[in-house]
Motif scaffolding. Structure first.
Motif, PDB file in Angstrom:
ATOM      1  N   ASP A 105       2.751  -1.883   8.670  1.00 60.03           N
ATOM      2  CA  ASP A 105       1.844  -2.055   9.809  1.00 60.03           C
ATOM      3  C   ASP A 105       2.538  -2.746  10.973  1.00 60.03           C
ATOM      4  O   ASP A 105       3.274  -3.723  10.771  1.00 60.03           O
ATOM      5  CB  ASP A 105       0.626  -2.890   9.395  1.00 60.03           C
ATOM      6  CG  ASP A 105      -0.227  -2.194   8.355  1.00 60.03           C
ATOM      7  OD1 ASP A 105      -0.454  -0.975   8.496  1.00 60.03           O
ATOM      8  OD2 ASP A 105      -0.673  -2.860   7.397  1.00 60.03           O
ATOM      9  N   TYR A 106       2.253  -2.264  12.187  1.00 65.91           N
ATOM     10  CA  TYR A 106       2.798  -2.888  13.399  1.00 65.91           C
ATOM     11  C   TYR A 106       2.317  -4.331  13.479  1.00 65.91           C
ATOM     12  O   TYR A 106       1.143  -4.623  13.284  1.00 65.91           O
ATOM     13  CB  TYR A 106       2.355  -2.111  14.644  1.00 65.91           C
ATOM     14  CG  TYR A 106       2.720  -2.810  15.929  1.00 65.91           C
ATOM     15  CD1 TYR A 106       4.004  -2.706  16.444  1.00 65.91           C
ATOM     16  CD2 TYR A 106       1.798  -3.590  16.602  1.00 65.91           C
ATOM     17  CE1 TYR A 106       4.358  -3.357  17.625  1.00 65.91           C
ATOM     18  CE2 TYR A 106       2.144  -4.242  17.776  1.00 65.91           C
ATOM     19  CZ  TYR A 106       3.418  -4.118  18.280  1.00 65.91           C
ATOM     20  OH  TYR A 106       3.758  -4.769  19.436  1.00 65.91           O
ATOM     21  N   ILE A 142       0.847   2.273  15.321  1.00 65.76           N
ATOM     22  CA  ILE A 142      -0.025   1.499  14.434  1.00 65.76           C
ATOM     23  C   ILE A 142       0.654   1.224  13.095  1.00 65.76           C
ATOM     24  O   ILE A 142       0.615   0.109  12.588  1.00 65.76           O
ATOM     25  CB  ILE A 142      -1.357   2.238  14.209  1.00 65.76           C
ATOM     26  CG1 ILE A 142      -2.105   2.356  15.541  1.00 65.76           C
ATOM     27  CG2 ILE A 142      -2.205   1.537  13.159  1.00 65.76           C
ATOM     28  CD1 ILE A 142      -3.310   3.253  15.498  1.00 65.76           C
ATOM     29  N   ALA A 143       1.265   2.261  12.504  1.00 68.00           N
ATOM     30  CA  ALA A 143       1.898   2.106  11.191  1.00 68.00           C
ATOM     31  C   ALA A 143       2.914   3.221  10.956  1.00 68.00           C
ATOM     32  O   ALA A 143       2.803   4.307  11.524  1.00 68.00           O
ATOM     33  CB  ALA A 143       0.854   2.122  10.081  1.00 68.00           C
ATOM     34  N   ILE A 144       3.910   2.907  10.118  1.00 64.13           N
ATOM     35  CA  ILE A 144       4.894   3.889   9.672  1.00 64.13           C
ATOM     36  C   ILE A 144       5.038   3.743   8.160  1.00 64.13           C
ATOM     37  O   ILE A 144       4.476   2.821   7.566  1.00 64.13           O
ATOM     38  CB  ILE A 144       6.262   3.695  10.370  1.00 64.13           C
ATOM     39  CG1 ILE A 144       6.856   2.310  10.059  1.00 64.13           C
ATOM     40  CG2 ILE A 144       6.148   3.921  11.866  1.00 64.13           C
ATOM     41  CD1 ILE A 144       8.267   2.104  10.603  1.00 64.13           C
ATOM     42  N   VAL A 167      10.722   3.244  -0.234  1.00 65.49           N
ATOM     43  CA  VAL A 167      11.191   2.136  -1.069  1.00 65.49           C
ATOM     44  C   VAL A 167      11.916   2.630  -2.316  1.00 65.49           C
ATOM     45  O   VAL A 167      12.731   1.912  -2.888  1.00 65.49           O
ATOM     46  CB  VAL A 167      10.032   1.195  -1.465  1.00 65.49           C
ATOM     47  CG1 VAL A 167       9.489   0.493  -0.232  1.00 65.49           C
ATOM     48  CG2 VAL A 167       8.931   1.939  -2.184  1.00 65.49           C
ATOM     49  N   GLU A 168      11.610   3.826  -2.727  1.00 61.35           N
ATOM     50  CA  GLU A 168      12.294   4.512  -3.828  1.00 61.35           C
ATOM     51  C   GLU A 168      12.211   5.994  -3.511  1.00 61.35           C
ATOM     52  O   GLU A 168      11.495   6.403  -2.607  1.00 61.35           O
ATOM     53  CB  GLU A 168      11.590   4.263  -5.170  1.00 61.35           C
ATOM     54  CG  GLU A 168      11.620   2.847  -5.660  1.00 61.35           C
ATOM     55  CD  GLU A 168      10.798   2.665  -6.939  1.00 61.35           C
ATOM     56  OE1 GLU A 168      10.413   3.681  -7.561  1.00 61.35           O
ATOM     57  OE2 GLU A 168      10.540   1.516  -7.301  1.00 61.35           O
ATOM     58  N   GLU A 227       0.842  -1.202   0.000  1.00 60.83           N
ATOM     59  CA  GLU A 227       0.000   0.000   0.000  1.00 60.83           C
ATOM     60  C   GLU A 227       0.878   1.253   0.000  1.00 60.83           C
ATOM     61  O   GLU A 227       1.633   1.492   0.939  1.00 60.83           O
ATOM     62  CB  GLU A 227      -0.897  -0.010   1.239  1.00 60.83           C
ATOM     63  CG  GLU A 227      -1.829   1.174   1.330  1.00 60.83           C
ATOM     64  CD  GLU A 227      -2.662   1.161   2.614  1.00 60.83           C
ATOM     65  OE1 GLU A 227      -3.193   2.236   2.952  1.00 60.83           O
ATOM     66  OE2 GLU A 227      -2.772   0.102   3.260  1.00 60.83           O
ATOM     67  N   GLU A 228       0.764   2.034  -1.063  1.00 60.93           N
ATOM     68  CA  GLU A 228       1.529   3.285  -1.149  1.00 60.93           C
ATOM     69  C   GLU A 228       0.862   4.348  -0.286  1.00 60.93           C
ATOM     70  O   GLU A 228      -0.364   4.409  -0.189  1.00 60.93           O
ATOM     71  CB  GLU A 228       1.611   3.780  -2.592  1.00 60.93           C
ATOM     72  CG  GLU A 228       2.606   3.022  -3.424  1.00 60.93           C
ATOM     73  CD  GLU A 228       2.882   3.694  -4.764  1.00 60.93           C
ATOM     74  OE1 GLU A 228       3.131   4.925  -4.782  1.00 60.93           O
ATOM     75  OE2 GLU A 228       2.846   2.977  -5.769  1.00 60.93           O
TER      76      GLU A 228
END
Length: 141
Positions: A103-104, A88-90, A94-95, A41-42
């Motif tokens: 996701d945690y 929860i998420a970071i 990636v480029e 997921e971007e």
């Protein structure tokens, strides 16, 4: 000669040929002792840099410690996602200008090197305190 051939055949068949291949269930990054699964997921609403990959994983055992990743190279940056708690998420870069949501999943397992660092720091602190105390006592006399 016959014994030598028999010995060599026994040696060849009893020696273990070690082939190890580690396959990960998913790409992950570790930040502040937490494992995050990197998804496809971007994300685009990126905040500040909060960390980076500092080491990889051991390809034979799968062990890792600190801010590590099984897929991304050293220096890969972690970002906060605006509106989502880092618990929860970071986001993982990636480029250039492309980030995936991570996701945690769970806490990272403790590694023995983390304890060694703590113990060495504590020992150095004790040595420093005793050195200062000895020098102060020598000045008084």
């Amino acid at each position: 000669m016959r014994k030598l051939i028999l010995f060599l055949l026994c040696f060849i068949f009893t020696s273990q040929l070690s082939v190890q291949a580690l396959s990960w269930a998913y790409p992950f990054v570790v930040w502040k002792g937490n494992v995050y699964e990197v998804t496809d997921e971007e994300v685009s609403d990126i905040g500040d840099v909060i960390g980076k990959v500092k080491r990889g994983t051991d390809e034979m055992t799968g062990e890792y410690f600190g801010d590590a990743s099984n897929m991304y190279p050293k220096g890969t940056k972690y970002y906060e996602i605006k509106g989502i708690s880092p618990k929860i998420a970071i986001a993982v870069e990636v480029e250039e200008s492309k980030w995936y949501k991570a996701d945690y999943v769970h806490e990272a397992p403790k590694h023995w090197l983390e304890n060694v660092i703590i113990v060495l720091t504590f020992v150095m602190l004790i040595v420093a305190v005793f050195t200062i105390m000895i020098r102060m006592n020598n000045r008084k006399t």
